[in-house]
Motif scaffolding. Structure first.
Motif, short mmCIF file in Angstrom:
data_model
loop_
_atom_site.label_atom_id
_atom_site.label_comp_id
_atom_site.label_asym_id
_atom_site.label_seq_id
_atom_site.Cartn_x
_atom_site.Cartn_y
_atom_site.Cartn_z
N VAL A 1 0.71 -0.73 0.11
CA VAL A 1 -0.14 -0.24 0.05
C VAL A 1 0.41 1.26 0.08
N GLU A 2 0.35 2.29 -0.77
CA GLU A 2 1.29 3.74 -1.24
C GLU A 2 0.45 4.28 -1.39
N LEU A 3 1.04 5.61 -0.88
CA LEU A 3 -0.11 7.02 -1.23
C LEU A 3 0.78 7.65 -2.20
N SER A 4 2.03 7.43 -2.41
CA SER A 4 2.79 8.75 -3.35
C SER A 4 2.48 7.98 -4.12
N LYS A 5 1.13 8.50 -5.51
CA LYS A 5 1.21 7.73 -7.47
C LYS A 5 2.85 7.95 -8.41
N ASP A 6 3.81 8.77 -7.49
CA ASP A 6 5.09 8.79 -8.08
C ASP A 6 5.45 6.97 -7.42
N ALA A 7 5.47 7.02 -6.27
CA ALA A 7 5.99 5.72 -5.93
C ALA A 7 5.44 4.46 -6.95
N GLU A 8 4.37 4.35 -6.84
CA GLU A 8 3.60 3.46 -7.47
C GLU A 8 3.60 2.78 -8.39
N ALA A 9 4.27 3.96 -9.69
CA ALA A 9 4.46 4.34 -11.19
C ALA A 9 6.17 3.21 -11.08
N LEU A 10 6.82 4.05 -10.31
CA LEU A 10 8.24 3.44 -9.65
C LEU A 10 8.54 2.00 -9.60
N THR A 11 7.10 1.40 -8.80
CA THR A 11 7.96 0.09 -8.46
C THR A 11 6.92 -0.48 -9.50
N LYS A 12 6.28 0.08 -10.08
CA LYS A 12 5.50 -0.91 -11.25
C LYS A 12 6.41 -0.62 -12.33
N GLU A 13 7.62 -0.33 -12.31
CA GLU A 13 8.24 -0.34 -13.84
C GLU A 13 9.18 -1.74 -12.96
N ARG A 14 9.52 -1.60 -11.53
CA ARG A 14 10.85 -1.48 -11.33
C ARG A 14 10.67 -3.62 -10.84
N LEU A 15 9.28 -3.58 -10.89
CA LEU A 15 8.61 -4.86 -10.29
C LEU A 15 7.69 -5.43 -11.19
N SER A 16 7.82 -5.43 -12.54
CA SER A 16 6.99 -5.85 -13.47
C SER A 16 6.68 -7.15 -13.45
N ASN A 17 7.62 -7.83 -13.43
CA ASN A 17 7.21 -9.58 -13.35
C ASN A 17 6.70 -10.59 -12.80
N TYR A 18 7.20 -9.18 -11.18
CA TYR A 18 6.43 -10.08 -9.85
C TYR A 18 5.16 -9.70 -10.25
N LEU A 19 4.86 -8.60 -11.03
CA LEU A 19 2.95 -8.19 -10.93
C LEU A 19 2.81 -9.31 -12.13
N LYS A 20 2.89 -9.26 -12.57
CA LYS A 20 2.82 -10.92 -14.17
C LYS A 20 2.96 -11.86 -13.30
N GLU A 21 3.47 -12.34 -12.64
CA GLU A 21 2.95 -13.81 -11.76
C GLU A 21 2.46 -13.34 -11.07
N LYS A 22 1.26 -12.66 -10.87
CA LYS A 22 0.59 -12.42 -9.46
C LYS A 22 1.22 -13.25 -8.39
N ARG A 23 2.38 -12.53 -7.92
CA ARG A 23 2.94 -13.37 -6.52
C ARG A 23 3.15 -11.59 -6.12
N LEU A 24 2.72 -10.71 -6.74
CA LEU A 24 2.89 -9.02 -6.05
C LEU A 24 2.08 -8.45 -6.19
N PHE A 25 1.42 -8.10 -5.22
CA PHE A 25 -0.18 -7.10 -5.37
C PHE A 25 -0.11 -5.40 -5.03
N LEU A 26 0.01 -4.71 -5.72
CA LEU A 26 0.03 -3.58 -5.05
C LEU A 26 -1.59 -3.18 -4.75
N LEU A 27 -1.84 -2.41 -3.58
CA LEU A 27 -3.07 -2.11 -3.48
C LEU A 27 -3.44 -0.38 -3.26
N ASN A 28 -4.73 0.16 -3.62
CA ASN A 28 -5.25 1.52 -3.77
C ASN A 28 -5.10 2.12 -2.68
N SER A 29 -5.33 1.08 -1.72
CA SER A 29 -5.67 1.71 0.05
C SER A 29 -5.19 0.96 0.83
#
Length: 257
Positions: A58-86
């Motif tokens: 969970v992260e309030l900063s949209k800049d941080a969220e965008a950065l993490t999505k870019e850096r950890l995109s493979n884990y998001l695709k593998e469904k091992r990482l879930f970034l929640l909205n709140s």
């Protein structure tokens, strides 16, 4: 094509991460459901994922969220990482085995209410791992820039754990002696930044920026890398049981019902 985002860890972050590596080992993390509140650039989420955990953030900063999505995109695709909205979304995934929050609690005005909410997300017997800046005597312009409300004394950590039915396992004071030098250097840099910041900016806005605002110069990269920092990783261990460091890493366990 959009410009690739760059994030360079500070020496303080690297010293803290070296401590977390001794805690977030594979036999502790593998197969566990782990939540990080305020994940910043996602570096500790990455460590959890590398050790076999399932990670939520969970992260309030949209800049941080965008950065993490870019850096950890493979884990998001593998469904091992879930970034929640709140934070409320995290309630749908409780109970967590491990809850982590690094350099977050000091940004919250009513820290006791927030801490109680975190504990409620943990399963019985689950662990909370957090870090906070230590010692109000070390308060500086860097705390103002980061949007801090406070720094913590050891007794504050003990009180929180007692109040919310946690068994305190360890408090590690990290960073000394290197941060005695680097923090002073950072204060000079940040003092210049503060002159350019809108005087009416809120602590919340400052907090959102602090997790991803990093120096990416070649000199910074050259000086602060694992090769250069390794002796300081070892040296700080001599002072883990003191209160000399720049911050505390805390490990506590929720008492079983």
């Amino acid at each position: 094509m959009s410009e690739k985002k760059v994030w360079i860890p500070t020496p303080r972050f690297m010293l803290r991460k070296s401590v977390l590596k001794t805690i977030l080992k594979e036999d502790f993390v593998k197969g566990k459901k782990c939540l990080e509140i305020g994940y910043g650039a996602g570096e500790i989420l990455k460590l959890v994922l590398e050790k076999g955990g399932v990670a939520y953030g969970v992260e309030l900063s949209k800049d941080a969220e965008a950065l993490t999505k870019e850096r950890l995109s493979n884990y998001l695709k593998e469904k091992r990482l879930f970034l929640l909205n709140s934070f409320e979304d995290a309630l749908n995934y409780a109970d967590f085995d491990i809850l982590m929050a690094f350099e977050v609690l000091e940004h919250i005005e009513n820290d006791e209410i927030e801490f109680a909410n975190w504990v409620n997300l943990l399963k019985s017997g689950g662990f909370i791992i957090l870090s906070v800046p230590s010692n109000m005597s070390k308060w500086s312009i860097s705390d103002e820039w980061a949007g801090h409300y406070r720094r913590y004394e050891r007794k504050d950590i003990v009180r929180l754990c007692d109040k919310f039915d946690l068994t305190l396992i360890k408090i590690i004071s990290y960073g000394f002696p290197l941060t005695e030098i680097t923090d002073r250097l950072m204060n000079v840099v940040i003092a210049k930044k503060m002159k350019k910041i809108d005087k009416n900016i809120t602590k919340e806005e400052l907090s959102k920026n602090s997790g991803v605002d990093r120096n990416s110069s070649l000199i910074f990269r050259f000086l602060f890398n694992d090769f250069f920092m390794f002796p300081f990783y070892l040296l700080q261990r001599l002072f883990f049981s003191t209160d000399l460091g720049t911050g505390y890493v805390v490990v506590a366990q929720k008492n079983k019902n």
